[in-house]
Scaffold this motif. Structure first.
Motif, mmCIF file in Angstrom:
data_model
loop_
_atom_site.group_PDB
_atom_site.id
_atom_site.type_symbol
_atom_site.label_atom_id
_atom_site.label_comp_id
_atom_site.label_asym_id
_atom_site.label_seq_id
_atom_site.Cartn_x
_atom_site.Cartn_y
_atom_site.Cartn_z
ATOM 1 N N ARG A 37 39.125 58.387 28.577
ATOM 2 C CA ARG A 37 39.919 59.373 29.192
ATOM 3 C C ARG A 37 41.447 59.110 28.913
ATOM 4 N NH1 ARG A 37 42.852 61.546 33.242
ATOM 5 N NH2 ARG A 37 41.798 63.151 34.575
ATOM 6 N N ARG A 38 41.926 57.919 28.779
ATOM 7 C CA ARG A 38 43.390 57.569 28.655
ATOM 8 C C ARG A 38 43.616 58.022 27.374
ATOM 9 N NH1 ARG A 38 45.479 51.713 29.808
ATOM 10 N NH2 ARG A 38 43.856 51.130 28.426
ATOM 11 N N THR A 39 42.802 57.684 26.434
ATOM 12 C CA THR A 39 43.154 58.254 24.806
ATOM 13 C C THR A 39 43.311 59.670 24.854
ATOM 14 O OG1 THR A 39 41.969 56.406 24.069
ATOM 15 C CG2 THR A 39 42.297 58.472 22.544
ATOM 16 N N HIS A 40 42.337 60.413 25.652
ATOM 17 C CA HIS A 40 42.759 62.125 25.228
ATOM 18 C C HIS A 40 43.713 62.414 26.389
ATOM 19 C CE1 HIS A 40 39.015 62.751 23.314
ATOM 20 N NE2 HIS A 40 38.363 61.864 23.861
ATOM 21 N N SER A 41 43.823 61.638 27.316
ATOM 22 C CA SER A 41 45.060 61.996 28.184
ATOM 23 C C SER A 41 46.728 61.847 27.366
ATOM 24 C CB SER A 41 45.346 61.200 29.379
ATOM 25 O OG SER A 41 46.536 61.455 30.210
ATOM 26 N N ARG A 42 46.661 60.654 26.721
ATOM 27 C CA ARG A 42 47.911 60.442 25.899
ATOM 28 C C ARG A 42 47.990 61.588 24.822
ATOM 29 N NH1 ARG A 42 48.103 54.022 26.638
ATOM 30 N NH2 ARG A 42 48.580 53.956 28.736
ATOM 31 N N ARG A 43 46.998 61.856 24.325
ATOM 32 C CA ARG A 43 46.816 62.967 22.960
ATOM 33 C C ARG A 43 47.394 64.095 23.719
ATOM 34 N NH1 ARG A 43 41.199 61.965 20.825
ATOM 35 N NH2 ARG A 43 41.581 60.128 19.650
ATOM 36 N N ILE A 44 47.013 64.511 24.750
ATOM 37 C CA ILE A 44 47.502 65.951 25.494
ATOM 38 C C ILE A 44 48.949 65.882 25.907
ATOM 39 C CG2 ILE A 44 47.296 67.211 27.675
ATOM 40 C CD1 ILE A 44 44.357 66.670 27.667
ATOM 41 N N GLN A 45 49.194 64.708 26.193
ATOM 42 C CA GLN A 45 50.755 64.430 26.617
ATOM 43 C C GLN A 45 51.501 64.681 25.643
ATOM 44 O OE1 GLN A 45 51.417 60.928 29.182
ATOM 45 N NE2 GLN A 45 49.600 61.094 29.400
ATOM 46 N N ASP A 46 51.172 64.028 24.242
ATOM 47 C CA ASP A 46 51.806 64.139 23.032
ATOM 48 C C ASP A 46 52.095 65.426 22.392
ATOM 49 O OD1 ASP A 46 52.317 61.272 23.073
ATOM 50 O OD2 ASP A 46 50.694 60.923 21.436
ATOM 51 N N LEU A 47 50.884 66.233 22.583
ATOM 52 C CA LEU A 47 50.732 67.573 22.085
ATOM 53 C C LEU A 47 51.505 68.499 22.841
ATOM 54 C CD1 LEU A 47 46.865 68.130 21.778
ATOM 55 C CD2 LEU A 47 48.578 68.494 19.716
ATOM 56 N N ARG A 48 51.766 68.360 24.287
ATOM 57 C CA ARG A 48 52.663 68.877 25.147
ATOM 58 C C ARG A 48 54.011 68.719 24.863
ATOM 59 N NH1 ARG A 48 50.842 71.675 29.701
ATOM 60 N NH2 ARG A 48 52.503 70.817 30.908
ATOM 61 N N THR A 49 54.504 67.538 24.810
ATOM 62 C CA THR A 49 55.786 67.157 24.481
ATOM 63 C C THR A 49 56.360 67.387 23.039
ATOM 64 O OG1 THR A 49 55.227 64.843 24.086
ATOM 65 C CG2 THR A 49 55.955 65.353 26.010
ATOM 66 N N GLY A 50 55.411 67.657 22.230
ATOM 67 C CA GLY A 50 55.606 67.880 20.745
ATOM 68 C C GLY A 50 55.913 69.678 20.757
ATOM 69 N N ALA A 51 55.131 70.261 21.518
ATOM 70 C CA ALA A 51 55.614 71.542 21.744
ATOM 71 C C ALA A 51 56.639 71.883 22.639
ATOM 72 C CB ALA A 51 53.960 72.285 22.282
ATOM 73 N N CYS A 87 46.336 56.859 33.185
ATOM 74 C CA CYS A 87 46.299 57.757 31.927
ATOM 75 C C CYS A 87 47.499 58.140 31.663
ATOM 76 C CB CYS A 87 45.309 58.827 32.220
ATOM 77 S SG CYS A 87 43.701 58.187 32.217
ATOM 78 N N ARG A 88 48.461 58.131 32.520
ATOM 79 C CA ARG A 88 49.840 58.632 31.953
ATOM 80 C C ARG A 88 50.797 57.441 31.519
ATOM 81 N NH1 ARG A 88 51.139 59.807 37.595
ATOM 82 N NH2 ARG A 88 50.110 61.766 38.155
#
Length: 120
Positions: A37-51, A87-88
């Motif tokens: 879950r933490r891995t996916h959460s961090r991917r989402i955070q990276d995608l969001r900040t990248g956008a 997860c953050r």
């Protein structure tokens, strides 16, 4: 043992060991799931900040917390908050220290101990 009566001492020890082994198995599964879950959460955070978006989505987090509350009641909210925090990118030891600090701040001057801090 469906009647709820405690078994005799040798049987009790075996039953305790059996249940503790199962808890250990479940804990290992939970730890693996939390890592995923933490891995996916961090991917989402990276995608969001990248956008150019905020790293966190408060509405999404509230929906997650509501799902945990629906299953576990108020304790589910605390569990969800701990999982979301971890997860953050939070460190588990920091969550425990923060909970202790919150407990000290929210304990009444007298009477039973009351805590609004994060506990699991």
């Amino acid at each position: 043992m469906s009647d709820g009566a405690a078994p005799a001492a040798p049987d009790l020890d075996r039953e305790l060991d059996r249940n503790r082994r199962r808890i250990d198995e479940l804990d290992a599964q939970l730890a693996t799931l939390f890592q995923q879950r933490r891995t996916h959460s961090r991917r989402i955070q990276d995608l969001r900040t990248g956008a150019g978006r905020d790293r966190l989505d408060g509405q999404r987090e509230e929906r997650v917390r509501a799902r945990y509350r629906a299953v576990l009641g108020a304790d589910g909210d605390q569990l969800a908050a701990a999982i979301l925090w971890l997860c953050r990118g939070g460190e588990p030891g920091e969550w425990t220290r923060r909970g202790a600090a919150d407990e000290e701040r929210t304990a009444p001057a007298s009477g039973p101990e009351v805590s609004s801090g994060p506990h699991l």
